[in-house]
Design an enzyme around this catalytic site. Structure first.
Site, short mmCIF file in Angstrom:
data_model
loop_
_atom_site.label_atom_id
_atom_site.label_comp_id
_atom_site.label_asym_id
_atom_site.label_seq_id
_atom_site.Cartn_x
_atom_site.Cartn_y
_atom_site.Cartn_z
N SER A 126 0.88 -1.16 0.00
CA SER A 126 0.00 0.00 0.00
C SER A 126 0.92 1.21 0.00
O SER A 126 1.77 1.35 0.89
CB SER A 126 -0.89 -0.01 1.25
N GLU A 127 0.79 2.07 -1.01
CA GLU A 127 1.83 3.08 -1.23
C GLU A 127 1.89 4.17 -0.17
O GLU A 127 2.80 4.99 -0.16
CB GLU A 127 1.72 3.69 -2.64
N ASN A 128 0.92 4.19 0.74
CA ASN A 128 1.04 5.13 1.85
C ASN A 128 1.99 4.62 2.94
O ASN A 128 2.16 5.26 3.96
CB ASN A 128 -0.34 5.44 2.45
#
Lengths: 206, 238
Positions: free
Chosen positions: A44-46
């Site tokens: 998840s790119e966060n």
């Protein structure tokens, strides 16, 4: 013709054991339901590797969300990191594949999925970084838009997310690869003829 | 040297001025410096430029500074959750510079590391690349040339970030995905003010488990956080 879940199931077949993968919002999210026994780690790119399912009611944690801002859970393998490192691993080619939705894809592998001029512009988020950086870009989308027009074009009309970035396209009608000179049919969806797929495709089919 | 301040207003005292450039941590409403944003609203500082991945929602996060028209420009990757933002942007009251999310994070990190520019493949061939320096590097297969664009590091007047715990020297520990943009934002500020849920005695954090060393942190406050959830998603118990 495939429905949303069948498209997601077909997309899951693209993933190989041991891969680190980023799934976009919409149909791509459903791909997680079909990875089966394969050892797949979701990014998840966060700032998270090893994304788990939604929490049970009452167990939501405001400090634990995915890139769609939804509450999620962690797994035993989970690792957290900051946004610069997260996109470092994306830009650095460490993520094997991204599965993304799209508004348009063209026969050169150009992708448009972030902006429609004149309409509300929300931003590209991490999409431009993902398509520029990951090993393989797999687009999952309907073959035509709601007006019946092909979304697989000779040339994208919308502002691009990336140029020459798409490797494979999975639609409700089948699977196509971006190759020299156009798109190549890899597979037809159940009950779809090659003529039907060709008729629904504006892009050159080689 | 004391880095601990009694509250957000005290921690920002002397640091705010109209027209300043602020880098803020947070992703969506997760890990945002909500107490410091509220204090900036109360201070009434105007014409602010924010580098922040998102713009909050109408009544929380940076959204509260949009309501009071304190923001002149946003540098963000995604602003879809904020109706007031869209209204001000479409009416020309607010400037908006879209950055791809990873480019924004790296611009902050680079600025904090004294790097004024870097090359990235992200955005090549898109509107993002227009007007930017292009340069080819032999990074492709068998040394094939690939095109990159130059992006600038961010050097902000002030960084406002949220961490989970700080010790008295400013060593920080973040929690889960609330880390997000906070470390790179902290690094790129000339001054960095941090709000935490708990200030612990120096020596009580494991030095091997510090996420951001206190060298980047100038002022710290402890406070109660609302920590609003933007999209509550759950599954049924089997």
């Amino acid at each position: 013709m495939w429905d949303r879940n069948q498209m997601a199931e077909r997309a899951a077949q693209e993933l190989e054991d041991g891969w680190y993968v980023n799934l976009g919002i919409g149909i791509p999210t459903l791909v997680a339901n079909y990875v089966g026994d394969k050892d797949i780690t979701l990014q998840s790119e966060n700032g998270m590797l090893g994304m788990g399912p939604f929490p049970y009611e009452g167990e939501e944690d405001p400090d634990l969300i995915n890139a769609g801002k939804q509450t999620i859970t962690e797994l035993k393998r989970t690792a957290y990191f900051d946004s610069a490192q997260s996109f470092g691993m994306i830009r650095g080619g460490k993520i094997a594949a991204a599965i993304l939705g799209a508004m348009e894809v063209d026969e050169k592998g150009d992708l448009a999925n972030w902006m429609i001029p004149g309409k509300l512009v929300k931003g590209m988020g991490g999409a431009m970084d993902l398509v520029a950086g990951v090993g393989k870009v797999i687009v999952v989308m309907d073959h035509t838009n709601k007006h019946g027009d092909s979304k697989l074009l000779k040339e994208c009309t919308l502002p691009l997310t990336g140029k020459g970035v798409v490797d494979r396209i999975i639609t409700n009608l089948g699977v196509l690869d971006v190759v020299d000179g156009g798109l190549e049919i890899v597979e037809l969806a159940d009950g779809v003829s090659e003529d039907e797929l060709r008729a629904a495709t504006e892009a050159t089919i080689v | 040297m004391n880095k601990i301040y009694p509250d957000a207003a005290a921690a920002l005292d002397g640091l705010l001025h109209d027209g300043m450039f602020i880098a803020a941590g947070g992703f969506g409403l997760c890990g945002i410096p909500e107490l410091l944003l509220a204090a900036i609203k109360d201070a009434g500082t105007k014409d602010l430029t924010f580098a922040s991945n998102n713009a909050g929602v109408d009544d929380f996060g940076i959204g509260i500074l949009l309501q009071t028209r304190q923001v002149k420009k946003m540098i963000s990757s995604y602003v879809g959750e904020n109706a007031e933002f869209m209204r001000q942007y479409l009416s020309g009251e607010l400037e908006l510079e879209f950055n791809p999310q990873g480019t924004l994070a790296e611009r902050m990190r680079a600025g904090g590391c004294g790097i004024p520019g870097f090359y990235t493949k992200t955005g090549v061939g898109t509107v993002i690349a227009e007007g930017k320096e292009h340069k080819d590097f032999p990074t492709g297969e068998n040394g094939a040339m690939e095109t990159y664009i130059m992006e600038n590091g961010i050097f902000a007047d002030l960084a406002i970030v949220k961490a989970w715990k700080a010790d008295e020297t400013g060593n920080l520990v973040f929690r889960k995905t609330a880390r997000n943009f906070n470390p790179p934002a902290a690094m790129c500020g000339k001054t960095c003010v941090v709000e935490v849920e708990e200030i612990v005695p120096t020596g009580s954090l494991d030095p091997d488990q510090i996420h951001l060393p206190g060298i980047y942190v100038h002022r710290i406050i402890q406070g109660e956080h609302e920590k609003r959830i933007e999209q509550r998603t759950v599954r049924e118990k089997a």
